[in-house]
Scaffold this motif. Sequence first.
Motif, PDB file in Angstrom:
ATOM      1  N   ALA A  86       0.836  -1.201   0.000  1.00 38.10           N
ATOM      2  CA  ALA A  86       0.000   0.000   0.000  1.00 38.10           C
ATOM      3  C   ALA A  86       0.871   1.251   0.000  1.00 38.10           C
ATOM      4  O   ALA A  86       1.984   1.254   0.537  1.00 38.10           O
ATOM      5  CB  ALA A  86      -0.927   0.007   1.209  1.00 38.10           C
ATOM      6  N   ILE A  87       0.347   2.324  -0.594  1.00 32.05           N
ATOM      7  CA  ILE A  87       1.045   3.610  -0.703  1.00 32.05           C
ATOM      8  C   ILE A  87       0.270   4.650   0.088  1.00 32.05           C
ATOM      9  O   ILE A  87      -0.968   4.682   0.057  1.00 32.05           O
ATOM     10  CB  ILE A  87       1.172   4.027  -2.179  1.00 32.05           C
ATOM     11  N   ILE A  88       1.001   5.514   0.789  1.00 33.04           N
ATOM     12  CA  ILE A  88       0.402   6.628   1.515  1.00 33.04           C
ATOM     13  C   ILE A  88       0.973   7.936   0.989  1.00 33.04           C
ATOM     14  O   ILE A  88       2.058   7.955   0.396  1.00 33.04           O
ATOM     15  CB  ILE A  88       0.672   6.524   3.032  1.00 33.04           C
ATOM     16  N   VAL A  89       0.229   9.013   1.184  1.00 35.21           N
ATOM     17  CA  VAL A  89       0.689  10.354   0.801  1.00 35.21           C
ATOM     18  C   VAL A  89       1.442  10.924   1.998  1.00 35.21           C
ATOM     19  O   VAL A  89       0.842  11.289   3.010  1.00 35.21           O
ATOM     20  CB  VAL A  89      -0.498  11.251   0.402  1.00 35.21           C
ATOM     21  N   ARG A  90       2.766  11.022   1.860  1.00 44.08           N
ATOM     22  CA  ARG A  90       3.579  11.531   2.958  1.00 44.08           C
ATOM     23  C   ARG A  90       3.527  13.050   3.027  1.00 44.08           C
ATOM     24  O   ARG A  90       3.438  13.642   4.101  1.00 44.08           O
ATOM     25  CB  ARG A  90       5.030  11.068   2.785  1.00 44.08           C
ATOM     26  N   ARG A  91       3.566  13.711   1.883  1.00 43.13           N
ATOM     27  CA  ARG A  91       3.567  15.173   1.867  1.00 43.13           C
ATOM     28  C   ARG A  91       2.933  15.648   0.571  1.00 43.13           C
ATOM     29  O   ARG A  91       3.139  15.051  -0.491  1.00 43.13           O
ATOM     30  CB  ARG A  91       4.998  15.705   1.991  1.00 43.13           C
ATOM     31  N   SER A  92       2.169  16.703   0.666  1.00 41.95           N
ATOM     32  CA  SER A  92       1.492  17.245  -0.510  1.00 41.95           C
ATOM     33  C   SER A  92       1.416  18.761  -0.404  1.00 41.95           C
ATOM     34  O   SER A  92       1.155  19.293   0.685  1.00 41.95           O
ATOM     35  CB  SER A  92       0.082  16.646  -0.637  1.00 41.95           C
ATOM     36  N   ASP A  93       1.666  19.441  -1.505  1.00 42.19           N
ATOM     37  CA  ASP A  93       1.607  20.906  -1.564  1.00 42.19           C
ATOM     38  C   ASP A  93       0.875  21.297  -2.831  1.00 42.19           C
ATOM     39  O   ASP A  93       1.268  20.910  -3.948  1.00 42.19           O
ATOM     40  CB  ASP A  93       3.013  21.510  -1.550  1.00 42.19           C
ATOM     41  N   SER A  94      -0.186  22.054  -2.687  1.00 41.27           N
ATOM     42  CA  SER A  94      -1.003  22.448  -3.842  1.00 41.27           C
ATOM     43  C   SER A  94      -0.350  23.523  -4.693  1.00 41.27           C
ATOM     44  O   SER A  94      -0.774  23.767  -5.817  1.00 41.27           O
ATOM     45  CB  SER A  94      -2.377  22.937  -3.367  1.00 41.27           C
ATOM     46  N   GLY A  95       0.685  24.207  -4.182  1.00 40.53           N
ATOM     47  CA  GLY A  95       1.394  25.192  -4.967  1.00 40.53           C
ATOM     48  C   GLY A  95       0.972  26.618  -4.728  1.00 40.53           C
ATOM     49  O   GLY A  95       1.353  27.511  -5.491  1.00 40.53           O
ATOM     50  N   GLN A 101       4.027  19.980  -5.400  1.00 38.32           N
ATOM     51  CA  GLN A 101       4.704  18.695  -5.438  1.00 38.32           C
ATOM     52  C   GLN A 101       3.921  17.671  -4.621  1.00 38.32           C
ATOM     53  O   GLN A 101       2.964  18.010  -3.904  1.00 38.32           O
ATOM     54  CB  GLN A 101       6.127  18.815  -4.898  1.00 38.32           C
ATOM     55  N   LEU A 102       4.385  16.450  -4.722  1.00 39.20           N
ATOM     56  CA  LEU A 102       3.685  15.342  -4.080  1.00 39.20           C
ATOM     57  C   LEU A 102       4.715  14.262  -3.749  1.00 39.20           C
ATOM     58  O   LEU A 102       5.561  13.929  -4.573  1.00 39.20           O
ATOM     59  CB  LEU A 102       2.610  14.780  -5.027  1.00 39.20           C
ATOM     60  N   VAL A 103       4.666  13.724  -2.528  1.00 35.66           N
ATOM     61  CA  VAL A 103       5.577  12.662  -2.096  1.00 35.66           C
ATOM     62  C   VAL A 103       4.748  11.465  -1.649  1.00 35.66           C
ATOM     63  O   VAL A 103       3.903  11.580  -0.758  1.00 35.66           O
ATOM     64  CB  VAL A 103       6.506  13.138  -0.954  1.00 35.66           C
ATOM     65  N   LEU A 104       4.993  10.314  -2.292  1.00 36.14           N
ATOM     66  CA  LEU A 104       4.309   9.066  -1.953  1.00 36.14           C
ATOM     67  C   LEU A 104       5.327   8.098  -1.372  1.00 36.14           C
ATOM     68  O   LEU A 104       6.448   7.979  -1.888  1.00 36.14           O
ATOM     69  CB  LEU A 104       3.656   8.450  -3.192  1.00 36.14           C
ATOM     70  N   PRO A 132      12.525   2.304   2.490  1.00 34.36           N
ATOM     71  CA  PRO A 132      13.031   3.471   1.746  1.00 34.36           C
ATOM     72  C   PRO A 132      12.240   3.815   0.490  1.00 34.36           C
ATOM     73  O   PRO A 132      12.584   4.800  -0.197  1.00 34.36           O
ATOM     74  CB  PRO A 132      14.459   3.045   1.382  1.00 34.36           C
ATOM     75  N   PHE A 133      11.205   3.068   0.162  1.00 37.65           N
ATOM     76  CA  PHE A 133      10.456   3.317  -1.079  1.00 37.65           C
ATOM     77  C   PHE A 133       9.875   4.730  -1.071  1.00 37.65           C
ATOM     78  O   PHE A 133       9.265   5.150  -0.090  1.00 37.65           O
ATOM     79  CB  PHE A 133       9.335   2.293  -1.217  1.00 37.65           C
ATOM     80  N   ARG A 134      10.066   5.439  -2.215  1.00 41.05           N
ATOM     81  CA  ARG A 134       9.559   6.812  -2.307  1.00 41.05           C
ATOM     82  C   ARG A 134       9.343   7.184  -3.773  1.00 41.05           C
ATOM     83  O   ARG A 134      10.174   6.892  -4.638  1.00 41.05           O
ATOM     84  CB  ARG A 134      10.516   7.796  -1.660  1.00 41.05           C
ATOM     85  N   LEU A 135       8.209   7.836  -4.013  1.00 41.20           N
ATOM     86  CA  LEU A 135       7.880   8.411  -5.319  1.00 41.20           C
ATOM     87  C   LEU A 135       7.647   9.899  -5.142  1.00 41.20           C
ATOM     88  O   LEU A 135       7.157  10.335  -4.095  1.00 41.20           O
ATOM     89  CB  LEU A 135       6.628   7.747  -5.909  1.00 41.20           C
ATOM     90  N   ARG A 136       7.969  10.660  -6.181  1.00 37.68           N
ATOM     91  CA  ARG A 136       7.763  12.100  -6.124  1.00 37.68           C
ATOM     92  C   ARG A 136       6.992  12.553  -7.374  1.00 37.68           C
ATOM     93  O   ARG A 136       7.356  12.205  -8.507  1.00 37.68           O
ATOM     94  CB  ARG A 136       9.097  12.848  -6.054  1.00 37.68           C
ATOM     95  N   GLY A 137       5.943  13.293  -7.134  1.00 39.40           N
ATOM     96  CA  GLY A 137       5.177  13.862  -8.232  1.00 39.40           C
ATOM     97  C   GLY A 137       5.354  15.369  -8.278  1.00 39.40           C
ATOM     98  O   GLY A 137       5.441  16.020  -7.236  1.00 39.40           O
ATOM     99  N   TYR A 138       5.432  15.908  -9.456  1.00 38.37           N
ATOM    100  CA  TYR A 138       5.624  17.360  -9.591  1.00 38.37           C
ATOM    101  C   TYR A 138       4.722  17.881 -10.699  1.00 38.37           C
ATOM    102  O   TYR A 138       4.322  17.150 -11.620  1.00 38.37           O
ATOM    103  CB  TYR A 138       7.097  17.684  -9.864  1.00 38.37           C
ATOM    104  N   TYR A 139       4.438  19.165 -10.618  1.00 34.88           N
ATOM    105  CA  TYR A 139       3.525  19.825 -11.548  1.00 34.88           C
ATOM    106  C   TYR A 139       4.345  20.667 -12.523  1.00 34.88           C
ATOM    107  O   TYR A 139       5.143  21.517 -12.117  1.00 34.88           O
ATOM    108  CB  TYR A 139       2.537  20.695 -10.780  1.00 34.88           C
ATOM    109  N   ASN A 140       4.113  20.416 -13.803  1.00 39.41           N
ATOM    110  CA  ASN A 140       4.800  21.160 -14.851  1.00 39.41           C
ATOM    111  C   ASN A 140       3.930  22.342 -15.264  1.00 39.41           C
ATOM    112  O   ASN A 140       2.828  22.155 -15.796  1.00 39.41           O
ATOM    113  CB  ASN A 140       5.078  20.243 -16.047  1.00 39.41           C
ATOM    114  N   LYS A 141       4.408  23.538 -14.993  1.00 36.02           N
ATOM    115  CA  LYS A 141       3.613  24.726 -15.307  1.00 36.02           C
ATOM    116  C   LYS A 141       3.471  24.937 -16.813  1.00 36.02           C
ATOM    117  O   LYS A 141       2.473  25.511 -17.269  1.00 36.02           O
ATOM    118  CB  LYS A 141       4.252  25.957 -14.678  1.00 36.02           C
TER     119      LYS A 141
END
Length: 436
Positions: A86-95, A101-104, A132-141
């Motif tokens: 299972a994956i959880i949202v560790r940190r999220s910022d709407s900008g 950004q987004l950290v899973l 140590p598993f980690r994914l990062r999501g980012y928003y491209n303007k």
Amino acid sequence: MDSRRTKAQNSVTEGEINEVVEVRRPVVLGLFATAIVPSGQPRSPPNVPQPIEIDTSSHFATDREENDRDELIKWARSVSQSLRFAIIVRRSDSGEKRKAQLVLECERSGKYVPAKKKLKSDTSGTRKCECPFRLRGYYNKATKLWRLTVVNGMHNHELDKGLEGHLVAGRLKPQEKEFMDEMTRNAVAPKNILSTLKERDPENKTYAKQVYNARHRYRVKMRASMTEMQHLCKKLDDNKYYYKYRTVVEDGVEHLQDIFFAHPRSITLLNSFHTVLMMDSTYKTSKYKMPLFEIVGFTSTEKKFNVAFAWLSNEKEDNFIWALQQLRCLLRRETNLPKVILTDRDLALMNAIPAVFPEAAALVCRFHVKKNVRTKAAELVKVRDGEKVKAADMRERVCLAFEDVLDSSTENIIMIFNLFSKTTSQEYYILLASCY
């Protein structure tokens, strides 16, 4: 003479010196040593399990782009569930203030921090193992799209065979929450709610604890700012229950002592069928540790119905007298008083009945009588060495014989019962069994 003896003692050969040097004293390695290990001999290293490394990077390395952040999270969770974690949202910022950004992370990431307050039980475990598993999501303007990158795709734990029991995988969907609230309003049992959810969605991973938590959150939301006692009184008023309660002041704070309530339909049945009543207390674990005093009536067609209930702070005469007084207030006529009241052998309740219903005959429930006879028979009925009869068979014969005494329609067996009662308990059981 002494000088010669001294020279003889000091004359030690070179071979004897080597033998003395080879003698080594044993060394004990602490309290947990399994054996005495000679000094100088190397100890075998302990069997340390090999670290687990499971790489799932290839499953998340994608050029996928989404307009909505939630859609990206949904896709990542669907992939993780297919891999059985299972994956959880560790940190999220709407900008709004910082870069969007987004950290899973894995559900088992992070380190467990024990509570400062000592818990009642120290046997509780933790899911966290610093994965140590980690994914990062980012928003491209420029493209106004969300993308996902792999920071670390390694796991330091084994992946489960199934997702049952995982908090994230078992979360209720919005439509399932609405269904849960509706079923809770209609007083559907949690096990029936869970089975219905499984039938509607075979891939549903919700388990019983999450159903109970969702029901609790819904009830807290419905209660709003009211206390639990205020909410109970409101529900009793809404459903037109008859209820009375009394309080006690302790340390300047008013507490609920006893509460009595009855449904209007039950009051109507009580005034029609008031001849025989049965009373008993249940001891199922409750939040406030108060026994539930239950009163049951019988119709002319041998059907049972609930007359009233009462939460009592104690099982003392004062509490029972107050509850029975409230019961008497439900009777519309003084001629409608009960003729027979069945109870277990609760001395406080048996003493309270004559104080409120002096003309009623207080009888002991046959179920409790049989239960007590079986308990006593297990203690007293014994078989001597060498006898062919088993003790269990003898106890069963005693209990069946006693039931025949209860079911007897003539006075002959009752006379035998009175005769045996003058003997000792063990002799009575043996004689009663022999007459059966």
